[in-house]
Motif scaffolding. Structure first.
Motif, PDB file in Angstrom:
ATOM      1  N   PHE A 107       0.803  -1.225   0.000  1.00  0.00           N
ATOM      2  CA  PHE A 107       0.000   0.000   0.000  1.00  0.00           C
ATOM      3  C   PHE A 107       0.837   1.277   0.000  1.00  0.00           C
ATOM      4  O   PHE A 107       0.320   2.361  -0.254  1.00  0.00           O
ATOM      5  CB  PHE A 107      -0.927   0.029   1.221  1.00  0.00           C
ATOM      6  CG  PHE A 107      -1.924  -1.102   1.245  1.00  0.00           C
ATOM      7  CD1 PHE A 107      -2.974  -1.142   0.350  1.00  0.00           C
ATOM      8  CD2 PHE A 107      -1.799  -2.118   2.169  1.00  0.00           C
ATOM      9  CE1 PHE A 107      -3.896  -2.179   0.379  1.00  0.00           C
ATOM     10  CE2 PHE A 107      -2.705  -3.165   2.206  1.00  0.00           C
ATOM     11  CZ  PHE A 107      -3.760  -3.199   1.298  1.00  0.00           C
ATOM     12  N   TYR A 287      -5.994  -9.574   1.006  1.00  0.00           N
ATOM     13  CA  TYR A 287      -5.691  -8.199   0.611  1.00  0.00           C
ATOM     14  C   TYR A 287      -5.832  -8.033  -0.904  1.00  0.00           C
ATOM     15  O   TYR A 287      -6.359  -7.022  -1.393  1.00  0.00           O
ATOM     16  CB  TYR A 287      -4.268  -7.827   1.037  1.00  0.00           C
ATOM     17  CG  TYR A 287      -4.130  -7.459   2.484  1.00  0.00           C
ATOM     18  CD1 TYR A 287      -4.697  -6.292   2.987  1.00  0.00           C
ATOM     19  CD2 TYR A 287      -3.417  -8.268   3.364  1.00  0.00           C
ATOM     20  CE1 TYR A 287      -4.553  -5.943   4.326  1.00  0.00           C
ATOM     21  CE2 TYR A 287      -3.279  -7.930   4.699  1.00  0.00           C
ATOM     22  CZ  TYR A 287      -3.845  -6.767   5.180  1.00  0.00           C
ATOM     23  OH  TYR A 287      -3.708  -6.433   6.498  1.00  0.00           O
ATOM     24  N   LYS A 290      -9.492  -8.224  -1.961  1.00  0.00           N
ATOM     25  CA  LYS A 290     -10.186  -6.985  -1.615  1.00  0.00           C
ATOM     26  C   LYS A 290      -9.929  -5.907  -2.652  1.00  0.00           C
ATOM     27  O   LYS A 290     -10.812  -5.095  -2.964  1.00  0.00           O
ATOM     28  CB  LYS A 290      -9.747  -6.504  -0.230  1.00  0.00           C
ATOM     29  CG  LYS A 290     -10.529  -5.296   0.270  1.00  0.00           C
ATOM     30  CD  LYS A 290     -10.119  -4.926   1.685  1.00  0.00           C
ATOM     31  CE  LYS A 290     -10.929  -3.737   2.185  1.00  0.00           C
ATOM     32  NZ  LYS A 290     -10.536  -3.343   3.564  1.00  0.00           N
ATOM     33  N   ASP A 291      -8.731  -5.865  -3.190  1.00  0.00           N
ATOM     34  CA  ASP A 291      -8.386  -4.847  -4.191  1.00  0.00           C
ATOM     35  C   ASP A 291      -8.999  -5.136  -5.555  1.00  0.00           C
ATOM     36  O   ASP A 291      -9.461  -4.220  -6.246  1.00  0.00           O
ATOM     37  CB  ASP A 291      -6.862  -4.753  -4.333  1.00  0.00           C
ATOM     38  CG  ASP A 291      -6.270  -3.751  -3.356  1.00  0.00           C
ATOM     39  OD1 ASP A 291      -7.040  -3.141  -2.590  1.00  0.00           O
ATOM     40  OD2 ASP A 291      -5.037  -3.584  -3.347  1.00  0.00           O
ATOM     41  N   TYR A 292      -8.989  -6.400  -5.951  1.00  0.00           N
ATOM     42  CA  TYR A 292      -9.373  -6.729  -7.330  1.00  0.00           C
ATOM     43  C   TYR A 292     -10.724  -7.432  -7.445  1.00  0.00           C
ATOM     44  O   TYR A 292     -11.339  -7.406  -8.523  1.00  0.00           O
ATOM     45  CB  TYR A 292      -8.284  -7.608  -7.966  1.00  0.00           C
ATOM     46  CG  TYR A 292      -6.972  -6.894  -8.114  1.00  0.00           C
ATOM     47  CD1 TYR A 292      -6.742  -6.021  -9.168  1.00  0.00           C
ATOM     48  CD2 TYR A 292      -5.955  -7.073  -7.175  1.00  0.00           C
ATOM     49  CE1 TYR A 292      -5.530  -5.357  -9.305  1.00  0.00           C
ATOM     50  CE2 TYR A 292      -4.739  -6.416  -7.300  1.00  0.00           C
ATOM     51  CZ  TYR A 292      -4.533  -5.555  -8.363  1.00  0.00           C
ATOM     52  OH  TYR A 292      -3.340  -4.898  -8.484  1.00  0.00           O
TER      53      TYR A 292
END
Length: 350
Positions: A107, A287, A290-292
């Motif tokens: 991040f 993680y 969650k982003d993609y």
């Protein structure tokens, strides 16, 4: 398994006496955890949907079951204290640092605070606390009743629930104690249902989850038992009632699974003996998910991705190469800690 760092306490049974139902229960529970996480962050989550039913169903029993099993295998309080650092605190410290590095690289920013357990690592912190202080806590009369009373009002207490994972540490303690006080005779008495008798109970519990998802608009964050009523915007009496409902549901699911899960060695047994790598490593995948998100041309494809990705995490992260590397690494770290501890003691005694 005594020399193996696991999400559960070291086994108290010899291989000859071993009851596979406990490993099978852990195997099922750890399979549910990535399903729960991917359902929530996969991109198509709605409270009143299949995803809501799945998420609520899992989160009213899965960590409670882990806590129950942890308590059940903590009856030797001296041994529980002795193994608490190696089994729980060492992985917690190690992976809190690793997750900090990962978040910073992924991040571009991150905070490192060992007193505020990040994400799912709260479990390690909480069980370390339970097992280390169990020897002293069990001297308190009516401890289980007191813990249930505090559990019911935890959502009303003005506190920073992230600090020392207080929200969850307090909320899950009764389930740990239920396991601790549950004798093998009591456990057998709970396994009294015939398979056909389990079907109505299973349908009832799924029906309750359906009702909670579609008709009870309590934010799903509540089911994690980590925050206060004020933080999630519900009335104080709603918080108490819902906590009582979760307590009943967790007990009912535990009894049901004790009657449904076979006491025979199978693939779940293997999964249940390698829970920690799954628990830790699937968080990195979370993680990314969650982003993609997952592809969602329709609900069938979407949930195939959710359950497929979760199952793939379970299969890969419990595989012998990864499980062996995980165990060996933690063993080396623990050996290094013992050497450092000995040097510190020697320095103090000079």
């Amino acid at each position: 398994m005594e020399n193996k760092v696991s999400i559960e306490a070291p086994n108290l049974l010899t291989a000859k006496q071993r009851s596979f139902i406990f490993d099978n229960l852990r195997g099922l529970a750890i399979w549910c955890i990535p399903i729960s996480h991917f359902t929530r962050v996969g991109g198509e989550f709605l409270h009143d949907s299949l995803g809501g039913v799945v998420y609520i169903t899992i989160n009213v029993f899965v960590m409670q079951l882990f806590m129950f099993l942890s308590g059940y295998f903590s009856k030797k309080v001296d041994r529980a204290r002795e193994s608490a650092f190696k089994t729980f605190m060492l992985p917690y410290l190690t992976f809190t640092l690793i997750f900090y590095i990962f978040r910073y690289c992924y991040f571009g920013h991150a905070n490192l605070d060992f007193l505020k357990p990040p994400f799912a690592l709260w479990f390690l912190f909480a069980v370390f606390f339970y097992r280390y202080y169990l020897k002293d806590l069990v001297k308190i009369k009516h401890l289980l009743s007191i813990s249930i009373g505090i559990y019911l009002i935890t959502g009303l207490l003005p506190m920073d629930t992230d600090y020392l994972a207080l929200g969850r540490t307090v909320s899950y303690f009764p389930f740990f104690l239920m396991g601790y006080y549950c004798t093998s005779e009591k456990l057998k008495s709970l396994q009294c249902l015939k398979k056909w008798q389990c079907i109505p109970l299973l349908l009832l519990l799924i029906g309750v989850s359906y009702g909670l998802a579609y008709y009870v608009k309590v934010p799903v964050a509540f089911y994690l038992l980590k925050t206060t009523a004020a933080d999630i915007g519900i009335a104080w009496y709603t918080d108490i009632v819902m906590r009582a409902i979760v307590l009943i549901l967790a007990a009912a699911w535990t009894i049901l699974l004790l009657n449904l899960i076979p006491d025979k060695k199978n693939y779940l047994t293997y999964i249940g003996m390698n829970t920690m790598p799954i628990y830790i490593f699937h968080l990195f995948i979370r993680y990314i998910v969650k982003d993609y998100g997952f592809p969602s041309p329709n609900w069938t494809v979407y949930y195939l991705w959710v359950f497929g990705a979760a199952s793939l995490c379970v299969v890969i992260f419990s595989s012998p190469p990864i499980a062996k590397v995980y165990d060996k690494t933690l063993e080396k770290l623990y050996d290094g800690w013992l050497v450092l501890k000995k040097r510190m003691i020697d320095e103090q005694t000079k």
